[in-house]
Motif scaffolding. Structure first.
Motif, PDB file in Angstrom:
ATOM      1  N   SER A  87       7.839  15.899  21.639  1.00 51.85           N
ATOM      2  CA  SER A  87       7.889  14.748  20.743  1.00 51.85           C
ATOM      3  C   SER A  87       6.552  14.470  20.082  1.00 51.85           C
ATOM      4  O   SER A  87       6.418  13.519  19.319  1.00 51.85           O
ATOM      5  CB  SER A  87       8.334  13.502  21.531  1.00 51.85           C
ATOM      6  OG  SER A  87       7.374  13.167  22.517  1.00 51.85           O
ATOM      7  N   GLY A  88       5.535  15.300  20.393  1.00 52.20           N
ATOM      8  CA  GLY A  88       4.220  15.113  19.801  1.00 52.20           C
ATOM      9  C   GLY A  88       3.320  14.197  20.590  1.00 52.20           C
ATOM     10  O   GLY A  88       2.197  13.920  20.179  1.00 52.20           O
ATOM     11  N   GLY A  89       3.791  13.688  21.714  1.00 56.65           N
ATOM     12  CA  GLY A  89       2.986  12.767  22.503  1.00 56.65           C
ATOM     13  C   GLY A  89       1.899  13.446  23.310  1.00 56.65           C
ATOM     14  O   GLY A  89       1.041  12.778  23.877  1.00 56.65           O
ATOM     15  N   ALA A  90       1.924  14.754  23.391  1.00 57.08           N
ATOM     16  CA  ALA A  90       0.893  15.506  24.107  1.00 57.08           C
ATOM     17  C   ALA A  90       0.662  16.811  23.358  1.00 57.08           C
ATOM     18  O   ALA A  90       1.531  17.267  22.603  1.00 57.08           O
ATOM     19  CB  ALA A  90       1.311  15.782  25.548  1.00 57.08           C
ATOM     20  N   GLY A  91      -0.497  17.396  23.570  1.00 58.69           N
ATOM     21  CA  GLY A  91      -0.795  18.664  22.905  1.00 58.69           C
ATOM     22  C   GLY A  91      -2.192  18.658  22.324  1.00 58.69           C
ATOM     23  O   GLY A  91      -3.088  17.951  22.802  1.00 58.69           O
ATOM     24  N   ARG A  92      -2.367  19.402  21.245  1.00 56.17           N
ATOM     25  CA  ARG A  92      -3.698  19.589  20.660  1.00 56.17           C
ATOM     26  C   ARG A  92      -3.569  19.824  19.173  1.00 56.17           C
ATOM     27  O   ARG A  92      -2.647  20.505  18.726  1.00 56.17           O
ATOM     28  CB  ARG A  92      -4.384  20.782  21.322  1.00 56.17           C
ATOM     29  CG  ARG A  92      -5.675  21.221  20.665  1.00 56.17           C
ATOM     30  CD  ARG A  92      -6.216  22.495  21.283  1.00 56.17           C
ATOM     31  NE  ARG A  92      -6.604  22.310  22.680  1.00 56.17           N
ATOM     32  CZ  ARG A  92      -7.033  23.282  23.464  1.00 56.17           C
ATOM     33  NH1 ARG A  92      -7.098  24.521  23.000  1.00 56.17           N
ATOM     34  NH2 ARG A  92      -7.378  23.036  24.709  1.00 56.17           N
ATOM     35  N   ILE A  93      -4.501  19.258  18.407  1.00 57.56           N
ATOM     36  CA  ILE A  93      -4.602  19.584  16.989  1.00 57.56           C
ATOM     37  C   ILE A  93      -6.070  19.895  16.680  1.00 57.56           C
ATOM     38  O   ILE A  93      -6.979  19.384  17.334  1.00 57.56           O
ATOM     39  CB  ILE A  93      -4.101  18.453  16.068  1.00 57.56           C
ATOM     40  CG1 ILE A  93      -5.036  17.237  16.139  1.00 57.56           C
ATOM     41  CG2 ILE A  93      -2.682  18.058  16.394  1.00 57.56           C
ATOM     42  CD1 ILE A  93      -4.796  16.244  15.032  1.00 57.56           C
ATOM     43  N   THR A  94      -6.273  20.746  15.699  1.00 56.12           N
ATOM     44  CA  THR A  94      -7.621  21.080  15.241  1.00 56.12           C
ATOM     45  C   THR A  94      -7.794  20.492  13.852  1.00 56.12           C
ATOM     46  O   THR A  94      -7.056  20.830  12.927  1.00 56.12           O
ATOM     47  CB  THR A  94      -7.831  22.598  15.210  1.00 56.12           C
ATOM     48  OG1 THR A  94      -7.564  23.135  16.508  1.00 56.12           O
ATOM     49  CG2 THR A  94      -9.260  22.933  14.828  1.00 56.12           C
ATOM     50  N   LEU A  95      -8.759  19.583  13.725  1.00 60.59           N
ATOM     51  CA  LEU A  95      -8.983  18.846  12.480  1.00 60.59           C
ATOM     52  C   LEU A  95     -10.292  19.295  11.844  1.00 60.59           C
ATOM     53  O   LEU A  95     -11.360  19.183  12.445  1.00 60.59           O
ATOM     54  CB  LEU A  95      -9.029  17.339  12.769  1.00 60.59           C
ATOM     55  CG  LEU A  95      -9.332  16.421  11.581  1.00 60.59           C
ATOM     56  CD1 LEU A  95      -8.193  16.481  10.555  1.00 60.59           C
ATOM     57  CD2 LEU A  95      -9.558  14.984  12.056  1.00 60.59           C
ATOM     58  N   PRO A 118      -3.111   9.216  23.473  1.00 60.68           N
ATOM     59  CA  PRO A 118      -4.168   9.575  24.435  1.00 60.68           C
ATOM     60  C   PRO A 118      -4.024  10.965  25.035  1.00 60.68           C
ATOM     61  O   PRO A 118      -5.001  11.520  25.535  1.00 60.68           O
ATOM     62  CB  PRO A 118      -4.042   8.488  25.517  1.00 60.68           C
ATOM     63  CG  PRO A 118      -2.642   7.972  25.382  1.00 60.68           C
ATOM     64  CD  PRO A 118      -2.319   8.060  23.921  1.00 60.68           C
ATOM     65  N   ASP A 119      -2.813  11.542  24.996  1.00 57.62           N
ATOM     66  CA  ASP A 119      -2.610  12.872  25.574  1.00 57.62           C
ATOM     67  C   ASP A 119      -2.684  13.986  24.534  1.00 57.62           C
ATOM     68  O   ASP A 119      -2.375  15.137  24.837  1.00 57.62           O
ATOM     69  CB  ASP A 119      -1.260  12.928  26.297  1.00 57.62           C
ATOM     70  CG  ASP A 119      -1.232  12.030  27.521  1.00 57.62           C
ATOM     71  OD1 ASP A 119      -2.273  11.960  28.215  1.00 57.62           O
ATOM     72  OD2 ASP A 119      -0.208  11.392  27.784  1.00 57.62           O
ATOM     73  N   VAL A 120      -3.088  13.641  23.319  1.00 52.25           N
ATOM     74  CA  VAL A 120      -3.286  14.647  22.270  1.00 52.25           C
ATOM     75  C   VAL A 120      -4.785  14.885  22.116  1.00 52.25           C
ATOM     76  O   VAL A 120      -5.550  13.961  21.829  1.00 52.25           O
ATOM     77  CB  VAL A 120      -2.678  14.205  20.926  1.00 52.25           C
ATOM     78  CG1 VAL A 120      -3.083  15.174  19.809  1.00 52.25           C
ATOM     79  CG2 VAL A 120      -1.153  14.142  21.031  1.00 52.25           C
ATOM     80  N   PHE A 284       0.381  12.838  14.913  1.00 52.71           N
ATOM     81  CA  PHE A 284      -0.921  12.421  14.384  1.00 52.71           C
ATOM     82  C   PHE A 284      -0.770  11.925  12.942  1.00 52.71           C
ATOM     83  O   PHE A 284      -1.312  10.873  12.574  1.00 52.71           O
ATOM     84  CB  PHE A 284      -1.896  13.590  14.447  1.00 52.71           C
ATOM     85  CG  PHE A 284      -3.275  13.277  13.937  1.00 52.71           C
ATOM     86  CD1 PHE A 284      -4.238  12.738  14.766  1.00 52.71           C
ATOM     87  CD2 PHE A 284      -3.605  13.537  12.610  1.00 52.71           C
ATOM     88  CE1 PHE A 284      -5.516  12.448  14.290  1.00 52.71           C
ATOM     89  CE2 PHE A 284      -4.883  13.248  12.128  1.00 52.71           C
ATOM     90  CZ  PHE A 284      -5.827  12.699  12.976  1.00 52.71           C
ATOM     91  N   LEU A 285      -0.049  12.673  12.125  1.00 52.78           N
ATOM     92  CA  LEU A 285       0.132  12.286  10.728  1.00 52.78           C
ATOM     93  C   LEU A 285       0.847  10.942  10.607  1.00 52.78           C
ATOM     94  O   LEU A 285       0.451  10.088   9.812  1.00 52.78           O
ATOM     95  CB  LEU A 285       0.919  13.360   9.981  1.00 52.78           C
ATOM     96  CG  LEU A 285       0.254  14.735   9.843  1.00 52.78           C
ATOM     97  CD1 LEU A 285       1.231  15.738   9.238  1.00 52.78           C
ATOM     98  CD2 LEU A 285      -1.011  14.654   9.019  1.00 52.78           C
ATOM     99  N   GLY A 286       1.901  10.756  11.403  1.00 55.69           N
ATOM    100  CA  GLY A 286       2.691   9.542  11.294  1.00 55.69           C
ATOM    101  C   GLY A 286       2.064   8.333  11.966  1.00 55.69           C
ATOM    102  O   GLY A 286       1.916   7.268  11.361  1.00 55.69           O
ATOM    103  N   ARG A 287       1.664   8.497  13.220  1.00 53.72           N
ATOM    104  CA  ARG A 287       1.200   7.343  13.997  1.00 53.72           C
ATOM    105  C   ARG A 287      -0.271   7.026  13.781  1.00 53.72           C
ATOM    106  O   ARG A 287      -0.668   5.858  13.791  1.00 53.72           O
ATOM    107  CB  ARG A 287       1.473   7.581  15.480  1.00 53.72           C
ATOM    108  CG  ARG A 287       2.956   7.710  15.811  1.00 53.72           C
ATOM    109  CD  ARG A 287       3.185   7.926  17.295  1.00 53.72           C
ATOM    110  NE  ARG A 287       2.651   6.815  18.086  1.00 53.72           N
ATOM    111  CZ  ARG A 287       2.662   6.774  19.413  1.00 53.72           C
ATOM    112  NH1 ARG A 287       3.153   7.806  20.085  1.00 53.72           N
ATOM    113  NH2 ARG A 287       2.161   5.746  20.051  1.00 53.72           N
TER     114      ARG A 287
END
Length: 297
Positions: A87-95, A118-120, A284-287
């Motif tokens: 659901s996107g509540g955890a994981g990783r993104i590279t910005l 907090p879990d991203v 990340f984009l939405g919230r």
């Protein structure tokens, strides 16, 4: 050994009574006894002492109960993490981001992400604008904060910030006493310009505005990054036109004045690939960034 068997054993160990344990598990007593027997056979040791009057844990049973509870808790946590990741509540993104975006916009987004997701994990990569676009297209960055993007299909962008361009000058400069500076006031004045390669976005924007107004400053030096441009301004080399966010650097000896007769601005976009498989990015984009789902899709 199955998780179901571990769950059965843990409940029996807590109740020390097969009837009460079976009721808690929503099953009858015979299949519960069978699950415990199968578990003991697989382990090759007795976990429970049984007689007509009581049930008690063996030494092996007490030791195994600690590990069984750990495995059950770990499996539940793994399931929760999988659901959060999907659901996107955890994981990783590279910005990726430009230096100017780091003055305020990027830190604000990271703080919001830590609060709302907090879990991203957000990994940060600072680059110049051309590199940001290249790494985004190559899939090496999930999203970028950038001034400009190539006209290429498969990329989405959302305007995050529009800021005015200001005149930066040393506080000892004669024009520093003015509240506003007309663009014509830059004519034949010593001027520090952004590099046409590393600072292409601002170079093209400033040069274009000067040419339209038929203003010809005396270009004395070029630099790729805003902090370098301001350092040259402070040294007295000349004036410059920079984004308003440059004030966040709070460079002593440099003042900023709006242009009196020209509305020049600079944009920062958040950009990402239309086709990606990272639910954390959508979250990340939405919230965090506040982009409507229709724009994300």
């Amino acid at each position: 050994m199955e998780l179901r068997q571990l769950a059965c054993f843990a409940v029996v160990a807590e109740e020390l009574h097969f009837g009460r344990a079976a009721k808690r598990l929503g099953m009858t007593q015979p299949p519960l006894s069978r699950q415990i027997q199968l578990l003991e056979q697989q382990l090759g040791t007795l976990l429970l002492e049984r007689n007509s009057r009581q049930v008690s844990l063996t030494t092996a049973g007490r030791s195994f109960l600690r590990d069984a509870r750990y495995l059950l808790e770990y499996s539940q946590r793994a399931a929760r993490n999988a659901r959060r990741a999907s659901s996107g509540g955890a994981g990783r993104i590279t910005l990726g981001f430009t230096a100017v975006a780091s003055y305020r916009l990027m830190p604000d987004l990271v703080v919001r992400s830590r609060q709302l997701l907090p879990d991203v994990e957000v990994l940060l990569r600072e680059m110049v604008t051309p590199e940001l676009a290249r790494h985004l297209v190559a899939g090496e960055l999930d999203a970028v904060l950038t001034r400009a993007l190539p006209q290429q299909s498969g990329l989405n962008k959302y305007l995050m910030q529009r800021e005015p361009l200001l005149v930066a000058l040393a506080d000892t400069h004669p024009m520093a006493v003015l509240n506003q500076i007309p663009l014509q006031g830059l004519h034949r004045q010593p001027f520090v310009l952004y590099s046409p390669t590393e600072g292409k976005y601002f170079h093209d924007r400033v040069v274009g505005a000067l040419e339209l107004a038929d203003v010809q400053p005396a270009f004395v030096q070029s630099a790729g990054q805003t902090h370098t441009v301001l350092a040259l301004v402070r040294a007295g080399l000349g004036m410059a036109i920079v984004p308003a966010s440059a004030r966040e650097l709070r460079l002593e000896g440099v003042v900023f004045r709006p242009l009196a007769d020209k509305d020049l601005h600079a944009d920062i976009y958040l950009a990402w690939r239309s086709r990606h498989d990272n639910p954390a990015l959508d979250a990340f984009l939405g919230r965090v960034a506040g982009i409507e789902s229709a724009a994300i899709d």
